[in-house]
Structures are given as structure tokens and as C-alpha cells.
Design a protein around this motif. Structure first.
Motif, PDB file in Angstrom:
ATOM      1  N   ARG A  66     -63.670 -35.208  44.064  1.00 38.62           N
ATOM      2  CA  ARG A  66     -64.192 -34.152  44.947  1.00 38.62           C
ATOM      3  C   ARG A  66     -65.168 -34.738  45.961  1.00 38.62           C
ATOM      4  O   ARG A  66     -65.092 -34.426  47.158  1.00 38.62           O
ATOM      5  CB  ARG A  66     -64.896 -33.069  44.142  1.00 38.62           C
ATOM      6  N   LEU A  67     -66.072 -35.568  45.493  1.00 38.43           N
ATOM      7  CA  LEU A  67     -67.051 -36.158  46.403  1.00 38.43           C
ATOM      8  C   LEU A  67     -66.352 -36.970  47.487  1.00 38.43           C
ATOM      9  O   LEU A  67     -66.704 -36.887  48.669  1.00 38.43           O
ATOM     10  CB  LEU A  67     -68.026 -37.037  45.607  1.00 38.43           C
ATOM     11  N   ASP A  68     -65.337 -37.747  47.106  1.00 33.12           N
ATOM     12  CA  ASP A  68     -64.578 -38.527  48.085  1.00 33.12           C
ATOM     13  C   ASP A  68     -63.897 -37.627  49.110  1.00 33.12           C
ATOM     14  O   ASP A  68     -63.908 -37.900  50.317  1.00 33.12           O
ATOM     15  CB  ASP A  68     -63.518 -39.383  47.385  1.00 33.12           C
ATOM     16  N   ALA A  69     -63.283 -36.547  48.638  1.00 36.69           N
ATOM     17  CA  ALA A  69     -62.535 -35.653  49.524  1.00 36.69           C
ATOM     18  C   ALA A  69     -63.455 -34.989  50.543  1.00 36.69           C
ATOM     19  O   ALA A  69     -63.120 -34.893  51.731  1.00 36.69           O
ATOM     20  CB  ALA A  69     -61.810 -34.592  48.696  1.00 36.69           C
ATOM     21  N   ILE A  70     -64.633 -34.541  50.095  1.00 36.21           N
ATOM     22  CA  ILE A  70     -65.561 -33.877  51.009  1.00 36.21           C
ATOM     23  C   ILE A  70     -66.218 -34.887  51.946  1.00 36.21           C
ATOM     24  O   ILE A  70     -66.361 -34.666  53.146  1.00 36.21           O
ATOM     25  CB  ILE A  70     -66.634 -33.107  50.211  1.00 36.21           C
ATOM     26  N   ARG A  71     -66.618 -36.023  51.382  1.00 33.56           N
ATOM     27  CA  ARG A  71     -67.293 -37.047  52.174  1.00 33.56           C
ATOM     28  C   ARG A  71     -66.405 -37.573  53.299  1.00 33.56           C
ATOM     29  O   ARG A  71     -66.875 -37.810  54.418  1.00 33.56           O
ATOM     30  CB  ARG A  71     -67.689 -38.188  51.240  1.00 33.56           C
ATOM     31  N   SER A  72     -65.101 -37.750  53.031  1.00 26.05           N
ATOM     32  CA  SER A  72     -64.192 -38.322  54.031  1.00 26.05           C
ATOM     33  C   SER A  72     -63.960 -37.379  55.206  1.00 26.05           C
ATOM     34  O   SER A  72     -63.476 -37.800  56.250  1.00 26.05           O
ATOM     35  CB  SER A  72     -62.852 -38.669  53.377  1.00 26.05           C
ATOM     36  N   ARG A  73     -64.342 -36.096  55.045  1.00 25.31           N
ATOM     37  CA  ARG A  73     -64.085 -35.108  56.090  1.00 25.31           C
ATOM     38  C   ARG A  73     -65.359 -34.609  56.758  1.00 25.31           C
ATOM     39  O   ARG A  73     -65.318 -33.695  57.568  1.00 25.31           O
ATOM     40  CB  ARG A  73     -63.322 -33.922  55.494  1.00 25.31           C
ATOM     41  N   THR A  74     -66.497 -35.179  56.421  1.00 23.79           N
ATOM     42  CA  THR A  74     -67.768 -34.706  56.976  1.00 23.79           C
ATOM     43  C   THR A  74     -68.673 -35.875  57.356  1.00 23.79           C
ATOM     44  O   THR A  74     -68.589 -36.956  56.784  1.00 23.79           O
ATOM     45  CB  THR A  74     -68.524 -33.827  55.955  1.00 23.79           C
ATOM     46  N   LYS A  75     -69.548 -35.610  58.309  1.00 23.40           N
ATOM     47  CA  LYS A  75     -70.547 -36.595  58.733  1.00 23.40           C
ATOM     48  C   LYS A  75     -71.966 -36.180  58.338  1.00 23.40           C
ATOM     49  O   LYS A  75     -72.893 -36.990  58.424  1.00 23.40           O
ATOM     50  CB  LYS A  75     -70.469 -36.791  60.252  1.00 23.40           C
ATOM     51  N   SER A  76     -72.116 -34.924  57.943  1.00 23.74           N
ATOM     52  CA  SER A  76     -73.443 -34.427  57.548  1.00 23.74           C
ATOM     53  C   SER A  76     -73.959 -35.192  56.340  1.00 23.74           C
ATOM     54  O   SER A  76     -73.192 -35.786  55.582  1.00 23.74           O
ATOM     55  CB  SER A  76     -73.369 -32.935  57.186  1.00 23.74           C
ATOM     56  N   LYS A  77     -75.262 -35.134  56.142  1.00 23.03           N
ATOM     57  CA  LYS A  77     -75.830 -35.686  54.910  1.00 23.03           C
ATOM     58  C   LYS A  77     -75.410 -34.818  53.730  1.00 23.03           C
ATOM     59  O   LYS A  77     -75.338 -33.590  53.841  1.00 23.03           O
ATOM     60  CB  LYS A  77     -77.359 -35.735  54.994  1.00 23.03           C
ATOM     61  N   HIS A  78     -75.137 -35.472  52.609  1.00 23.95           N
ATOM     62  CA  HIS A  78     -74.782 -34.761  51.386  1.00 23.95           C
ATOM     63  C   HIS A  78     -75.946 -34.836  50.402  1.00 23.95           C
ATOM     64  O   HIS A  78     -76.607 -35.868  50.278  1.00 23.95           O
ATOM     65  CB  HIS A  78     -73.541 -35.386  50.751  1.00 23.95           C
ATOM     66  N   MET A  79     -76.140 -33.730  49.676  1.00 21.70           N
ATOM     67  CA  MET A  79     -77.231 -33.674  48.716  1.00 21.70           C
ATOM     68  C   MET A  79     -76.695 -33.189  47.371  1.00 21.70           C
ATOM     69  O   MET A  79     -75.769 -32.381  47.323  1.00 21.70           O
ATOM     70  CB  MET A  79     -78.322 -32.722  49.225  1.00 21.70           C
ATOM     71  N   MET A  80     -77.262 -33.717  46.286  1.00 19.95           N
ATOM     72  CA  MET A  80     -76.885 -33.268  44.951  1.00 19.95           C
ATOM     73  C   MET A  80     -78.133 -32.954  44.132  1.00 19.95           C
ATOM     74  O   MET A  80     -79.213 -33.506  44.385  1.00 19.95           O
ATOM     75  CB  MET A  80     -76.039 -34.318  44.232  1.00 19.95           C
ATOM     76  N   LEU A  81     -77.962 -32.062  43.154  1.00 15.65           N
ATOM     77  CA  LEU A  81     -79.049 -31.727  42.232  1.00 15.65           C
ATOM     78  C   LEU A  81     -78.891 -32.557  40.972  1.00 15.65           C
ATOM     79  O   LEU A  81     -77.842 -32.535  40.325  1.00 15.65           O
ATOM     80  CB  LEU A  81     -79.005 -30.237  41.890  1.00 15.65           C
ATOM     81  N   LEU A  82     -79.935 -33.300  40.633  1.00 20.66           N
ATOM     82  CA  LEU A  82     -79.909 -34.233  39.503  1.00 20.66           C
ATOM     83  C   LEU A  82     -81.029 -33.870  38.529  1.00 20.66           C
ATOM     84  O   LEU A  82     -82.178 -33.706  38.947  1.00 20.66           O
ATOM     85  CB  LEU A  82     -80.098 -35.661  40.014  1.00 20.66           C
ATOM     86  N   ARG A  83     -80.701 -33.780  37.234  1.00 23.68           N
ATOM     87  CA  ARG A  83     -81.695 -33.400  36.225  1.00 23.68           C
ATOM     88  C   ARG A  83     -82.469 -34.608  35.699  1.00 23.68           C
ATOM     89  O   ARG A  83     -82.677 -34.750  34.494  1.00 23.68           O
ATOM     90  CB  ARG A  83     -80.990 -32.674  35.075  1.00 23.68           C
ATOM     91  N   GLY A  84     -82.885 -35.484  36.580  1.00 29.36           N
ATOM     92  CA  GLY A  84     -83.685 -36.630  36.175  1.00 29.36           C
ATOM     93  C   GLY A  84     -83.007 -37.464  35.113  1.00 29.36           C
ATOM     94  O   GLY A  84     -81.850 -37.869  35.266  1.00 29.36           O
ATOM     95  N   GLN A  85     -83.694 -37.714  34.014  1.00 24.00           N
ATOM     96  CA  GLN A  85     -83.165 -38.559  32.942  1.00 24.00           C
ATOM     97  C   GLN A  85     -81.969 -37.902  32.237  1.00 24.00           C
ATOM     98  O   GLN A  85     -81.230 -38.563  31.526  1.00 24.00           O
ATOM     99  CB  GLN A  85     -84.269 -38.849  31.924  1.00 24.00           C
TER     100      GLN A  85
END
Length: 497
Positions: A66-85
Motif C-alpha cells: 500500500r505504501l509503495d502504491a500511494i507513494r509512487s503516485r504522489t509527491k506530497s509528504k507522507h506521515m504515519m502514526l507510530l506508537r513509539g516502542q
């Protein structure tokens, strides 16, 4: 103060996680990407939270695809939510697995890692912050908003200063339950803007109807970014709608400009998607729910517990259980209510009501009481900690929980090899968090030798392999189905000619 506030957009992650059980498929996102990308949002939230789990478990999508598919079609910055450790799971992981996940996600195009800890313990965020910086990406430190006798404006601002000192390039005041009143938001944002040099983001939900006015107050206080979504994956338990916020800020000196025609196109597209996902939507998530203010808990927690109490034949104990929540929170050191602590506190409150206070201690609440989730905002009640230790046979700890964990990457590679699955970093980090779901994914795929993520990992970052094109080009309106014929499964696409 005259600099326009910048909107981030959450429709591809928090929008459908909040309003459609995280069930939006990658193919449903693709027709919107060009328009979303062209609007000039500060970033697009595209990954993290529950999307990795839900994509693998329910949609049979390998997460990095999914990340590859969206990234290959956009130039905007991408952000993700990460629960730390915790990465995107509930348990703590060794440092080498956290570092590998972030390095690998960055390689696949993630730009901003929004890093939080359920206890607001900076020690549980340090490894992720350093790893994001090492990968040349932005580490955004999160301040989880909650209410309690030990949480106030000064405490939140102090945490923001600690996260800036830890190396964060930006901060996010994350109001996961939609509970921060406008004036409180103003005070916290103003305090942060006065005492830190890095940009500040405000994130809230409209669960209790405060979201849009809270954002307005944040803009008045000088916040740099706010998170908005797109109707119908907006408002209610989601973020306020983008067009709505533009109207609310009309003629304000900090009102940004976003193409209203483009927003209308997105609304029409996502309305069709919402209809396709109607089995996973609920009116209770779309409306303003003042109960969230009464009980000071996230809206999703309210709806989940109504269902769970019904299953336990405890419907008549609803008020008792929710009166017990602050009792549990206080005993466990006034922990914030955010994944996974909201679930842990709710379960323990239900156990206390059903069996008697602290007669039945859940393993997760036990671990919080003994320090295995990290340092709580206030000390744990000594008597409750003593009961937790006696029932579990474990001693309390004061060190960072991950310090007690051995490196895990080598063991993950061996486990994958034993199952004849790819052993690249992509599969290792998914194996660490979702081993059963990964096995089920490969069984449903008839155990292919490689996924698109594996192939992408083998390609040179400087010269990525060209995308393979299907023999038959399908329009964006094509519908995909999985069918079975004489016991064999087929994936088909149907479109109107």
C-alpha cells in the motif's frame, strides 16, 4: 500571526479508521490521489495506526505494498502514526526491531513519523526519534492530551520542551478523544509556541462537537498545522472536514487557500467509497456524542464498551463501569486514555465492577501497575501495585521496559526461513507484530515466492524498478471481486463498457 495555517489531511488513515473500521482498500484510494496530492496539504497521513493490522488481517494487503502504491503516485509528504516502542502493536519491541521498522518504512517513502507513547513517557519514544533522524526523516513528537489532577498546561508544555531536546523536528498536541476545550487548546498551543522553536501541530476529533472550535482557538494561538479530513470520512469521531474548516476561518488573516472544486471532487469520490463500506460504518460514530465529555473517554471506547457490556450481560452496569474508570486511572498513575491504555483501563474497570475491586487483575493492567509499560504520569497506588505483584509473581521495575528485551531481528529471520517465507526486513517487522496474520495472508495467496514489497526491497533506491502494467487497462470505476469456481479462488475486475 499572519502566516496562513497549513492543513494536513487524514482521510487515507485516521478518517476511515475513525469512521469505517479502517476498511478502506488501496484501490479505493487510488482515484483520489492525484487530486489530494495537488491540493498542497502539509502532508498526507497514509499509514500507521490500525491500517497495517487491518490491511493485513481483513483486506489481504501486504502493508508495504500500500505504501509503495500511494507513494509512487504522489509527491506530497507522507506521515504515519507510530506508537513509539510499540510500533503499531500493543506490546513493546526490542530497539533493533523498532529501528528496522522505521528504516524500512523510510526506504518505502515515509517522510514524517508521528511518534507517541500511551503514557507520555519520553523514554519509550527515544529509539523511534533517533531512528527517524538517522533515516533522514522527520521525527514528530506527540503530547497525548488527557485530563487529570496531574495533567495541566504547564505539564504539557514541559513535555513538549523535553521532546524538542530529544531531537524532534516538530510537535503534535494529540487530542485522541476530542476532549480539549478551545481555551485549553489555546493555552497549551500558546505555551508551546512561546517556549519551543519547532513547528506545532494540533490534532483532534469532533466526537463531542468541540473539534472545529478547538482548531479555531489553536489557529488564534499560532499553531502551525491542523489535521483535517474529507466528508464523509470526517467530523463525528473523525477530524473536522477540510471545507468546513475553510468556512470557519473565512476572512481570518490566517485562513489558507485550498481549491474548493477539488475538495468537492474528493467529497463525491469518498461518498461512493463510504457507501461501499457501509457494513463498517455507524451512525453513532457520525453524530456529536456529549457522553464523551461526561465520561472523559474516547468515543470509540464508549461504543465498544456498550457492545462489550451487552455481550457480558452487564448492560445495567454501564454507569457503574464508567464511574470506575477514573478510579482505575488514578490507581494506575492517571494514565492517558489512548491505544492501548484506553482498552486496558476499560477492561479493568469492567472486571472491578463484575468481580469486586482488584479481585481480578488483567495481565495488561498488572504490567502497567508494575512499570512494564513505562513510567506513569503519577505514582501507581502502592497497595494496588502490591496486589499486582502478588497476583503475577513479578517485581515492579523502574527502568525503560525495552532495556529488558534482547535484540530480535535474527530470531525473526530464522522464523521466516523456517516457514519458507521471504526474510527481508519488510517481512521481519511484520512477522514481529502480526505473525498469525502474515501466515494467513500467505495461505490466502497460495504462498507466492515474493510480494511486490520484496521486489521493491531488492531494487536499487536510486533507480527503482518500473511499475508492471496490466495487459488490460481498467478504469477507476472498475469493481474488483474475489470469486470461487469449483473450489479455486479467482480475483476478477468488472467495469461498464
Amino acid at each position: 500571526m499572519s502566516k496562513p495555517v497549513i492543513f494536513n489531511n487524514t482521510v487515507l488513515r485516521d478518517g476511515h479508521q475513525s469512521l469505517a473500521a479502517t476498511r478502506m482498500r488501496t484501490e479505493q484510494m487510488l482515484p483520489a490521489l492525484e487530486v489530494l496530492d495537488g491540493l498542497g496539504f502539509g502532508c498526507l497521513e497514509t499509514w500507521g495506526g490500525a491500517t497495517i493490522d487491518a490491511g493485513l488481517r481483513f483486506l489481504k494487503e501486504f502493508p508495504f505494498d500500500r505504501l509503495d502504491a500511494i507513494r509512487s503516485r504522489t509527491k506530497s509528504k507522507h506521515m504515519m502514526l507510530l506508537r513509539g516502542q510499540n510500533i503499531v502493536q500493543y506490546a513493546h519491541f526490542p530497539d533493533d526491531i523498532v529501528e528496522t521498522f522505521i528504516k524500512t518504512s523510510a526506504k518505502h517513502g515515509m517522510d514524517i513519523f508521528r511518534i507517541f507513547d500511551a503514557l507520555n513517557d519520553p523514554r519509550n519514544m527515544g529509539t523511534a526519534i533517533k531512528a527517524a533522524k538517522a533515516a533522514g526523516k522527520e521525527a514528530q513528537g506527540v503530547i497525548c492530551y488527557t485530563t487529570s489532577p496531574v495533567h495541566n498546561t504547564e505539564a504539557f508544555v514541559k513535555l513538549g520542551q523535553e521532546l524538542e531536546e530529544a531531537g524532534c523536528a516538530s510537535l503534535c498536541l494529540k487530542d485522541m478523544a476530542g476532549l480539549v476545550p478551545p481555551q485549553q487548546a489555546y493555552d497549551i498551543i500558546k505555551g508551546l509556541k512561546d517556549r519551543v522553536k519547532i513547528p506545532v501541530v494540533l490534532h483532534t476529533h469532533d466526537t463531542a462537537g468541540l473539534g472545529a472550535t478547538t482548531y479555531y482557538a489553536g489557529v488564534e494561538a499560532g499553531v502551525d498545522y491542523i489535521d483535517t479530513s474529507i466528508i464523509p470520512f470526517a467530523n463525528g469521531t473523525g477530524q473536522p472536514d477540510t471545507a468546513r474548516m475553510l468556512s470557519l476561518l473565512e476572512n481570518h488573516p490566517r485562513c489558507p487557500k485550498y481549491d474548493l472544486d477539488a475538495l468537492q471532487f474528493l467529497r463525491e469520490h469518498f461518498t461512493k467509497v463510504y457507501e461501499e463500506l457501509k457494513d463498517f460504518t455507524s451512525f453513532s460514530n457520525e453524530r456529536v456524542d456529549s457522553d464523551a465529555l461526561k465520561y472523559q473517554v474516547p468515543g470509540g471506547m464508549l461504543s465498544n464498551f456498550r457492545n462489550q457490556l451487552k455481550e457480558q450481560k452487564m448492560e445495567d452496569k454501564f454507569e457503574d463501569v464508567f464511574k470506575e474508570i477514573p478510579v482505575v486511572r488514578k490507581a494506575l498513575g492517571w494514565i492517558p486514555l489512548v491505544t492501548p491504555t484506553s482498552q486496558i483501563v476499560g477492561v479493568q474497570a469492567m472486571l472491578n465492577v463484575k468481580f469486586g475491586r482488584w479481585k481480578n487483575f488483567s495481565p495488561q493492567a498488572t504490567d502497567i501497575a508494575l512499570g512494564y509499560y513505562g513510567r506513569t504520569p503519577a505514582p501507581v497506588d502502592p497497595e494496588v501495585q502490591k496486589i499486582a505483584a502478588q497476583k503475577s509473581g513479578k517485581d515492579p521495575i523502574t527502568v525503560r521496559p525495552a532495556d529488558l528485551k534482547d535484540p530480535g531481528m535474527d530470531a525473526l529471520r530464522k522464523a521466516l526461513a523456517a516457514k519458507n517465507l521471504p526474510t527481508d526486513d519488510e517481512h521481519c517487522v511484520i512477522q514481529a507484530m502480526f505473525p498469525q496474520e502474515l501466515d494467513a495472508y500467505y495461505k490466502s495467496k497460495d504462498k507466492p515466492t515474493a510480494t511486490a514489497a520484496s521486489q521493491a526491497a531488492a531494487a536499487s533506491p536510486a533507480a527503482p524498478a518500473p511499475q508492471k502494467r496490466e495487459t488490460i487497462e481498467l478504469s477507476a470505476s472498475a469493481r474488483r471481486y474475489n470469486i470461487a469456481v469449483e473450489g479455486k479462488k479467482y480475483s476478477v475486475a468488472v467495469e461498464e463498457m
